[in-house]
Design an enzyme around this catalytic site. Structure first.
Site, PDB file in Angstrom:
ATOM      1  N   TYR A 103     -14.434   6.157 -13.032  1.00 11.99           N
ATOM      2  CA  TYR A 103     -14.276   4.982 -12.161  1.00 11.99           C
ATOM      3  C   TYR A 103     -14.905   3.755 -12.816  1.00 11.99           C
ATOM      4  O   TYR A 103     -14.302   2.679 -12.887  1.00 11.99           O
ATOM      5  CB  TYR A 103     -14.943   5.291 -10.813  1.00 11.99           C
ATOM      6  N   ASP A 127       0.865  -1.194   0.000  1.00  9.64           N
ATOM      7  CA  ASP A 127       0.000   0.000   0.000  1.00  9.64           C
ATOM      8  C   ASP A 127       0.896   1.236   0.000  1.00  9.64           C
ATOM      9  O   ASP A 127       2.097   1.143   0.323  1.00  9.64           O
ATOM     10  CB  ASP A 127      -0.903  -0.005   1.256  1.00  9.64           C
ATOM     11  N   ASN A 159      -6.172  -5.229  -5.709  1.00 12.00           N
ATOM     12  CA  ASN A 159      -7.295  -4.589  -5.019  1.00 12.00           C
ATOM     13  C   ASN A 159      -7.189  -3.072  -4.924  1.00 12.00           C
ATOM     14  O   ASN A 159      -8.205  -2.386  -4.837  1.00 12.00           O
ATOM     15  CB  ASN A 159      -7.389  -5.192  -3.613  1.00 12.00           C
ATOM     16  N   LYS A 183     -13.349   0.078 -13.952  1.00  8.74           N
ATOM     17  CA  LYS A 183     -13.823  -1.189 -13.382  1.00  8.74           C
ATOM     18  C   LYS A 183     -14.392  -2.110 -14.462  1.00  8.74           C
ATOM     19  O   LYS A 183     -14.282  -3.328 -14.364  1.00  8.74           O
ATOM     20  CB  LYS A 183     -14.848  -0.928 -12.280  1.00  8.74           C
ATOM     21  N   THR A 194     -16.499   1.229   3.756  1.00  9.20           N
ATOM     22  CA  THR A 194     -15.040   1.345   3.946  1.00  9.20           C
ATOM     23  C   THR A 194     -14.672   2.833   3.857  1.00  9.20           C
ATOM     24  O   THR A 194     -15.480   3.660   3.418  1.00  9.20           O
ATOM     25  CB  THR A 194     -14.256   0.596   2.832  1.00  9.20           C
TER      26      THR A 194
END
Ligand SMILES: NC(=O)c1ccc[n+]([C@@H]2O[C@H](COP(=O)([O-])OP(=O)(O)OC[C@H]3O[C@@H](n4cnc5c(N)ncnc54)[C@H](O)[C@@H]3O)[C@@H](O)[C@H]2O)c1
Length: 269
Positions: A157, A38, A91, A161, A194
């Site tokens: 976005y 990360d 991810n 995806k 999240t």
């Protein structure tokens, strides 16, 4: 009893927060050795320490997924430390929202693509050779419900995806044709509670006023199950795709969305 990914070596990008963090924790509990990467150099090392303290196996490596140089180093580091890679979870992702596509700058469009799409491409390019060396494995790419349906305010976005969804299927076909024992699938979460929602600028994607988007509030209205999902509920699906329980599953998409993609139900009060 052996864990579901016992003895496997797994790399999780964007592993310091949200869904990635839940995947790292679940994989470690299920017996994997986990490399979490990360850009977040505060939460990442803390997560690895927490897992190690609890008896699990995890390390943290700082990584910006858009840097090809860093991908070369990460793959070399995993080869040196463990000599293998069984599971790759691509991810890491961000969401850049704007009220209308005409408000989107080219630099934001490129940043959106760099992290969500280039980062996934680089992950496969640099991890596949190591996975092939030891006879196969599983690649899980984090797409979204926004990769299956249009999302006003989140068109850039959505484009990334949707790209990830077909990238996964194409790599699945390449691997199947090569007979290399590597399966490739995509995961499509709906509205999951999240930190990503707090990072979306106010005023975008139809949210009113100055408050940040509250995923729980939004999910109550648009999700058939009437609530937002939890990161752990996505991690469970990723674990299935990473484990041998899914050994006949490749090129598919796992939708975990509280029913959103199936249709609508009357709105709750
Ligand atoms: N939360 C949702 O509702 C939802 C829904 C569908 C799909 N997703 C996808 O799930 C994935 C994880 O999102 P999340 O909800 O856990 O968000 P999050 O913000 O909690 O976690 C994303 C992580 O990615 C890291 N990251 C960002 N840019 C990076 C870079 N350049 N290099 C490396 N790491 C980077 C962040 O530091 C963070 O730790 C993303 O791909 C997201 O698009 C989330």
């Amino acid at each position: 009893m052996a864990g579901q990914v016992e003895g496997k070596v797994a790399l999780v990008t964007g592993g310091a927060s949200g869904i990635g963090e839940a995947v790292v924790e679940l994989f470690a509990r299920e017996g994997a050795t986990v490399i979490a990467t990360d850009i977040d150099e505060l939460r990442g090392p803390e997560l690895a320490r927490r897992i190690t303290k609890a008896g699990g196996k995890a390390i943290f490596l700082e990584q910006d997924v858009t840097s090809e140089e860093r991908w070369v180093e990460i793959a070399a580091e995993i080869a040196k430390r463990y000599g293998r890679l069984d599971v790759l979870v691509s991810n890491a992702g961000i969401g850049i929202a704007v009220p209308s596509i005409v408000d989107m700058t080219l630099s934001d469009w490129r940043r959106q693509n760099a992290i969500n799409l280039d980062g996934v491409f680089l992950s496969v390019k640099h991890c596949l050779p190591l996975m092939r060396k030891t006879g196969g494995g599983s690649i899980v790419m984090m797409s979204s419900l926004a990769g299956l349906r249009g999302s006003p305010g989140l068109s850039a976005y959505s484009a990334t995806k949707g790209g990830v969804r077909l990238f996964a299927k194409s790599i699945a076909m390449e691997c199947a044709a090569a007979g290399d024992g590597i399966r490739v699938n995509s995961v499509h979460p709906g509205i999951i509670d999240t930190p990503i929602w707090g990072k979306i600028p106010t005023g975008a994607t139809g949210n009113q006023g100055n408050a940040p988007i509250d995923p729980e509030e939004r999910a109550r209205v648009v999700t058939p199950l009437g609530r937002a999902g939890q990161a752990a509920e996505i991690a469970g699906g990723v674990l299935y795709l990473a484990s041998d329980a899914s050994r006949y599953v490749t090129g598919t998409e796992l939708v975990i969305d509280g029913g959103m993609n199936a249709g609508g139900v009357p709105r709750r009060a």
